[in-house]
Design a protein around this motif. Structure first.
Motif, short mmCIF file in Angstrom:
data_model
loop_
_atom_site.label_atom_id
_atom_site.label_comp_id
_atom_site.label_asym_id
_atom_site.label_seq_id
_atom_site.Cartn_x
_atom_site.Cartn_y
_atom_site.Cartn_z
N LYS A 153 0.83 -1.21 0.00
CA LYS A 153 0.00 0.00 0.00
C LYS A 153 0.87 1.26 0.00
CE LYS A 153 -4.30 -1.70 2.05
NZ LYS A 153 -5.19 -1.09 1.04
N ARG A 154 2.00 1.20 0.70
CA ARG A 154 2.88 2.37 0.74
C ARG A 154 3.42 2.69 -0.64
NH1 ARG A 154 5.29 6.18 0.30
NH2 ARG A 154 6.81 7.23 1.66
N GLY B 281 1.85 2.10 -3.43
CA GLY B 281 0.76 2.42 -4.34
C GLY B 281 0.16 1.25 -5.08
N LYS C 16 -2.39 -1.66 -5.78
CA LYS C 16 -3.77 -1.92 -5.37
C LYS C 16 -3.87 -3.32 -4.79
CE LYS C 16 -8.61 -1.81 -6.86
NZ LYS C 16 -9.55 -1.53 -7.97
N ASP D 153 -6.57 1.18 -13.41
CA ASP D 153 -5.66 0.75 -12.34
C ASP D 153 -4.35 0.20 -12.87
OD1 ASP D 153 -7.38 1.35 -10.18
OD2 ASP D 153 -8.50 -0.51 -10.50
N HIS E 130 -1.66 1.50 -13.79
CA HIS E 130 -0.44 2.11 -13.25
C HIS E 130 -0.15 1.64 -11.82
CE1 HIS E 130 -3.71 4.54 -11.65
NE2 HIS E 130 -2.88 5.05 -10.75
N ARG E 131 -1.10 0.93 -11.19
CA ARG E 131 -0.93 0.45 -9.82
C ARG E 131 -0.63 -1.04 -9.76
NH1 ARG E 131 -5.75 2.18 -6.12
NH2 ARG E 131 -4.19 1.57 -4.57
#
Length: 444
Positions: A34-35, A37, A39, A116, A118-119
């Motif tokens: 999560k840090r 980025g 998903k 999404d 890019h995540r």
């Protein structure tokens, strides 16, 4: 509190400790993901049907029915196939393994849309991917260090033996017997017949003051078939009892602490001492954990031979190696034995058992650390190995001025992951059976 309840408490502590270790392992993956980025759509403890779940934000948190692991689901674990941007299974992928790879890649691609992309996990720099995948094992290593510090520096390590009685055996069993309980036909031990109790501190034997367990052991072995006086201290009060040691066969223990297969006839009482607890400096904890890691790594390297030995014990007459692999049922049994305190206890008895129970949980975390670093899918080490190989490939391409090869396609390792998973299932079944029919027993 009766013995059965203490067994249940010990097993519950081990089960809770294992569940928390797994849950924190997955937190070690979740927080850096999560840090950075990525998903994360799911955080689950266990496998199989979901027992409970709750969605917070974009992540579903839950507990599943089979508490033998856990996972977090990150989008984009597998990079798209080169020259195949639509992620479809191609007609040319007719081989069984190739089809398996493409199906795994397609299933991963269906988890997210263009908004999404890019995540996705595979888009992260290599070092960040390594941090995410190593986060879980590192948490287990830190837990092992903390638990070992509590057990060895907080409570104390068993170094040598004291003159306090930890156990008083109720009956005499032959050295060759595999029985673990007394029957009505088994004679009572001299210690039980004389009225010795766990927690008694031996002060003299046959009129000779004793200062060490080794000295007492020698006096007992030399005396047999004659009544002798044994002096003890019980709850701070001196007490003298009359005891008649018997002659019996006892196994000869080698320098490595294991039975040699030989036996000797000696005087016997039927008591065992409480280890003497001494606190270990915190500076020694990393070395202790390092030795545990080395030991588990040795088991992993020789795992086929170790499992063969387990099978020999389970289906034959071979003795079960207490330092070999052990399953979840075996861990529960050990935890129950560790928590099954004698009816009369001292603070030293309680602390010694607490030390061993906490050490057991520390050992579980060491095992989780080592096994998850195996460089094969589905272990975390498989993804870490793929990322390290990507570093090597990119460095080589830079040196040779070739185009960037892109992310390493870890999806190609899925056939290996399925094979490893089948082997793990087989190993679990074997250990389950062995833990039931030929469980590992505590020494002494």
């Amino acid at each position: 509190m009766n013995e059965v309840l203490l067994w249940v408490v010990g097993i519950a502590v081990a089960a809770l400790g294992l569940a928390l270790s797994i849950a924190l392992h997955e937190v070690g993956h979740l927080l850096p993901a999560k840090r950075f980025g990525v998903k994360v759509t799911q955080y689950m403890v266990g496998f199989g049907p979901t027992l409970f779940s709750r969605r917070r934000g974009e992540t579903e948190y839950g507990v599943k029915a089979v508490p033998l692991g856990g996972y977090i689901r990150m989008i984009g674990m597998f990079p798209p196939a080169r020259n195949d941007p639509d992620q479809r299974v191609r007609a040319s992928s007719t081989g069984r393994w190739a089809l398996m790879v493409e199906e795994a890649r397609q299933a991963g691609a269906e988890e997210f849309g263009p908004e999404d992309a890019h995540r996705a996990f595979y888009r992260l720099p290599v070092l960040k991917r390594i941090v995410i995948m190593a986060g879980g094992p590192v948490v287990n290593l830190l837990l092992a260090v903390v638990l070992t510090a509590v057990a060895f520096s907080g409570i104390g390590a068993a170094t040598g033996t004291s003159l306090t009685l930890a156990e008083v055996n109720r009956c005499v069993l032959p050295a060759t017997s595999t029985a673990t309980t007394c029957s009505s036909e088994d004679p009572a031990t001299p210690a039980a017949a004389a009225g010795l109790l766990p927690g008694d501190v031996v002060t003299s034997f046959a009129g000779t003051p004793v200062t060490s367990w080794e000295q007492l052991q020698g006096l007992i072995r030399a005396a047999a078939e004659e009544p002798v006086a044994i002096g003890v201290e019980r709850r701070g009060e001196p007490l003298t009892l009359t005891i008649i040691p018997i002659r019996t066969e006892r196994p000869v223990i080698g320098d490595d602490g294991r039975p040699t297969g030989r036996s000797v006839v000696v005087g016997f009482l039927g008591v065992s001492p409480l280890p003497s607890l001494q606190r270990v400096p915190l500076t020694e904890i990393p070395g202790i954990v390092g030795q545990q890691v080395e030991g588990v790594a040795g088991v992993v390297v020789r795992l086929p031979q170790r499992l063969y030995d387990v099978a020999q014990a389970a289906f034959g007459s071979e003795a079960r190696d207490p330092n070999g692999p052990i399953g979840v049922v075996g861990i529960g049994r050990l935890a129950g034995e560790l928590n099954a305190l004698p009816q009369q206890t001292t603070s030293d008895v309680v602390l010694e058992r607490a030390n061993r129970l906490i050490s057991l949980l520390a050992g579980l975390n060491v095992a989780l650390f080592v096994f998850n670093l195996i460089p094969l899918l589905p272990f975390d080490g498989g993804h870490i190995a793929g990322a390290l190989w990507e570093i090597v490939k990119k460095a080589f391409c830079r040196l040779t001025r070739r185009p960037d090869p892109g992310p390493v396609d870890v999806a190609k390792g899925m056939p290996v992951a399925y094979a490893v998973s089948l082997l793990l299932i087989g190993m679990s079944v074997l250990l389950l059976y062995a833990d039931i029919v030929r469980p590992v027993r505590l020494p002494g």
